[in-house]
Design an enzyme around this catalytic site. Structure first.
Site, PDB file in Angstrom:
ATOM      1  N   ALA A   1       0.621  -1.126  -0.202  1.00 14.18           N
ATOM      2  CA  ALA A   1       0.093   0.113  -0.074  1.00 14.18           C
ATOM      3  C   ALA A   1       0.812   1.221   0.111  1.00 14.18           C
ATOM      4  O   ALA A   1       0.824   2.077  -0.573  1.00 14.18           O
ATOM      5  CB  ALA A   1      -1.034   0.055   1.097  1.00 14.18           C
ATOM      6  N   ASP A   2       1.898   1.268   0.947  1.00  9.58           N
ATOM      7  CA  ASP A   2       2.644   2.381   0.800  1.00  9.58           C
ATOM      8  C   ASP A   2       3.465   2.326  -0.297  1.00  9.58           C
ATOM      9  O   ASP A   2       3.417   3.516  -0.915  1.00  9.58           O
ATOM     10  CB  ASP A   2       3.861   2.171   2.054  1.00  9.58           C
ATOM     11  CG  ASP A   2       3.631   2.895   3.222  1.00  9.58           C
ATOM     12  OD1 ASP A   2       2.926   3.974   3.139  1.00  9.58           O
ATOM     13  OD2 ASP A   2       3.771   2.307   4.317  1.00  9.58           O
ATOM     14  N   LEU A   3       4.176   1.658  -0.986  1.00  7.55           N
ATOM     15  CA  LEU A   3       5.053   1.783  -2.009  1.00  7.55           C
ATOM     16  C   LEU A   3       4.166   1.907  -3.127  1.00  7.55           C
ATOM     17  O   LEU A   3       4.318   2.555  -4.264  1.00  7.55           O
ATOM     18  CB  LEU A   3       5.794   0.351  -2.369  1.00  7.55           C
ATOM     19  CG  LEU A   3       6.861   0.223  -1.005  1.00  7.55           C
ATOM     20  CD1 LEU A   3       7.827  -1.248  -1.458  1.00  7.55           C
ATOM     21  CD2 LEU A   3       7.927   1.316  -1.172  1.00  7.55           C
TER      22      LEU A   3
END
Length: 699
Positions: free
Chosen positions: A169-171
């Site tokens: 989700a972050d990347l």
């Protein structure tokens, strides 16, 4: 050739992962990324993780912040907000990742900043986006994986929920934001206006769930965990051999038939449960059970070799320690050594995509907190966007800054002039070939008609020319520095020249005009010169050096006084002796490795940390091994000139330095083949030419 995003300025007001990752990708492509951090603590990732290398910053911070500059601003402070607003007027892109509403409370929301710069592209990365019933919820990667469905479909049936260990989700949010802001930059070329980009971890995780949502909508069934298997084809998963697990990918009917032939299990095609891909997916567990005894009859490597020979995708399951030293990771330079002012050097992941004409570079190490604050403020003062007092400068101090003259606009000279202009200095320039001035005049430099005219308009004159004769011509010719109507206070000579000739010219200039002299040959190349990270080897009177040191400190990361006038050139002689013979040695080592049939690409990894390790091995050798010589970072004719100077200097001291003489001869032979303007590192082509002439071509 400039990197693709050179000239694009990005303000990184983000922390932890998604925003910093996005901004690092932009920085890798050449953008000027300014990381804006809270004073005292900085990006919270600086304090994350449970271990350190040498310095205070965590390895997690180091991994996400290369090629950036840092300035510390308290955005609750009116004075520091004024600095932010000045930066916004110079920026193309701003990335922030505060919870929705925080930016507005701080006076840095899109509507406020758009009024200052209508061309600004403003990206907000949050947990759930700027709208919707969940918008005010705090969001981390784990939370996004949970509510997007990702967590529910990970792991094995009946087991506890398993998070994807890679923060998808972050990347994913960082990657989606990167393509969004660059698309907005392209759109701005037509509209002339920026826009707001709204990105979230939740949507990134959901958007990456392509197969899972396809299964849901196509079958009406909620996707369940399937371990290493695939929802679209089978067999496509990890299987157990006699000595452990490996993976196979029979993703279509043709590969399935090849797999059966390698296994000697053509009988499975006659079973209607496995005859088609759809049937194999529906009966995947039964299929793996039927194949398991066969896979267990041999080792992983036997199966992998046989499958690859038949054209069926298969691979071992490597852990990270194995993956980063694999021959493919080494060949693709996916582990690089990053120089750092505190860490010395540390390992980091390399660039995951390769550009042929403008390859990415490690231009700047991850910054120390507020490392570039003073220079960024001074840049804003120079552009009239910030009051001198806000940069810690009085108006008198700004007015008292020395006027700079610069003679010699080659590759290095251009980079140094651009650096001086960025720092707000007025720079008057001259070059023997006037067309080269076009590289600096559009950026604010002023042209003069002669070296004397440069000197008359300057307090400090800098030289960066090809050789000693050029230095003498610029200083002592009838239109040289010594003939100026008003002499400069100081000459700083960045050229690589003869130590004795340097002393002679400096003494004549001193006698004629009273001007001081610092010989300051450099090392590091144009990228480091452009960013103020090059090395300066100085020689001169201590008082002259102290007068020049503040200016040199803005142009170089390492400035050392080695002795009186000429000592800098003597040090550069020694530097070039190491570099020139080192280039030849690296070329010979590469030819030896390739001729012997070992994995030449893995040599730097294998020798790292031992007595043979060096920056030449880690940085130059891979460039040679890949034959990546365009655009040239230095010219062969220049290095040959330097090596000849080393030889003459040694002979003048009564020394017989045979390795250096061999280096001179090798570069003479190389230049004689027509490579005088080729990259110095391409000397390996000489060895390839000689091998080919003997009928021993490159292996």
């Amino acid at each position: 050739m400039a990197l693709p995003l050179a000239g694009i300025r990005v303000l990184d007001i983000s922390q932890v992962m998604a925003g910093p990752f996005c901004c690092m990708l932009l920085a890798d492509m050449g953008a000027d990324v300014i990381k804006i951090e809270p004073p005292g603590t900085g990006d919270s990732t600086r304090q994350s993780m449970g271990f350190r290398l040498k310095g205070a910053d965590s390895p997690g911070f180091l991994a996400l912040n290369r090629n950036k500059r840092s300035i510390a601003l308290d955005l609750k402070s009116e004075a520091d907000r004024a600095v932010l607003y000045a930066l916004v007027k110079t920026a193309d892109i701003l990335i922030e990742n505060a919870r929705p509403g925080v930016a507005k409370r701080l006076g840095m929301d899109y509507e406020t900043l758009k009024a200052l710069n209508p061309r600004l592209i403003f990206a907000s990365i949050s947990g759930f986006g700027q709208t919707g019933p969940w918008s005010q919820r705090p969001g981390f990667d784990l939370i996004a994986q949970a509510v997007s469905g990702v967590l529910s479909a990970n792991g094995l049936p009946g087991m506890e929920p398993a998070k994807n260990s890679i923060p998808v989700a972050d990347l994913g949010a960082g990657l989606f934001t990167t393509y969004a802001v660059l698309s907005a930059v392209i759109g701005r070329q037509t509209s002339g206006k920026g826009q707001f980009v709204d990105a979230s971890l939740f949507e990134a995780a959901l958007a990456l769930s392509v197969w899972e949502t396809t299964e849901l909508w196509g079958t009406g069934r909620t996707p369940e965990p399937i371990g290493s298997a695939n929802r679209m084809s089978a067999p496509y998963q990890a299987v157990a051999a006699s000595d452990g697990w490996f993976v196979i990918g029979a993703a279509n009917q043709g590969l399935w038939m090849k797999l059966l032939k390698v296994l000697g299990r053509e009988d499975l095609q006659a079973d209607e449960r496995f005859a088609t891909n759809a049937a194999r997916i529906a009966n995947r567990l039964e299929l793996i059970d039927a194949m398991a005894p066969t896979f267990a009859s041999r080792t992983r490597q036997i199966w992998i070799d046989g499958l690859l020979e038949a054209g069926v995708p298969a691979a071992p399951i490597l852990d990270y320690a194995q993956a980063v030293v694999s021959e493919q990771a080494v060949a693709r330079e996916m582990v690089q050594m990053v120089p750092h002012p505190v860490e010395g050097a540390f390992k980091a992941l390399g660039f995951p995509v390769k550009l042929s004409a403008t390859p990415q570079q490690m231009r700047l190490p991850p910054p120390l907190l507020d490392q570039h604050g003073p220079e960024i403020r001074q840049e804003l003062v120079a552009r009239g966007l910030l009051a001198p007092e806000a940069a810690g400068l009085t108006a008198d101090a700004v007015a008292a800054r020395p006027r700079i003259g610069f003679i010699g606009i080659g590759i290095m000279g251009e980079a140094m002039v651009r650096r001086l202009l960025d720092l707000g200095y007025s720079v008057t320039v001259w070059n023997l070939e006037p067309e080269r001035l076009a590289t600096v005049l559009p950026h604010g430099a002023v042209a003069a008609e002669s070296p004397a005219a440069v000197a008359a308009a300057s307090d400090i004159v800098m030289l960066c020319v090809l050789h000693m004769q050029a230095v003498e011509r610029c200083v002592l010719a009838p239109d040289g520095i010594a003939a100026a109507a008003s002499a400069p206070k100081l000459v700083i000579d960045f050229s690589t020249a003869d130590p004795e000739g340097t002393r002679r010219v400096a003494a004549k200039l001193k006698a004629l005009t009273g001007a001081g002299w610092i010989d300051a040959p450099v090392s590091g190349g144009p990228q480091l010169a452009r960013t103020g990270q090059m090395t300066v080897m100085a020689g001169g009177d201590p008082d002259d050096f102290e007068a020049a040191k503040p200016l040199l400190g803005q142009m170089a990361g390492n400035v050392t006084l080695m002795g009186p006038v000429g000592a800098g050139q003597t040090t550069k002689v020694i530097n070039q002796a190491i570099v020139g013979t080192g280039y030849v040695l690296m070329a010979e080592a590469l030819m030896l490795a390739e001729a012997a049939g070992i994995d030449a690409a893995r040599l730097p990894q294998c020798l790292a940390g031992g007595h043979a390790d060096s920056s030449l091995l880690q940085r130059l050798y891979p460039q040679m091994q890949q034959r990546a010589f365009e655009p040239p970072s230095s010219y062969a004719r220049q290095l040959l000139k330097d090596l000849k100077a080393v030889s003459a200097f040694a002979q003048g001291l009564g020394l017989d330095l045979r390795v250096i003489e061999q280096g001179v001869q090798r570069y003479k032979d190389y230049v004689a083949l027509g490579h005088e303007m080729s990259d110095s590192a391409a000397v390996v082509k000489l060895y390839e030419h000689e091998a080919a002439s003997r009928g021993k071509g490159r292996p």
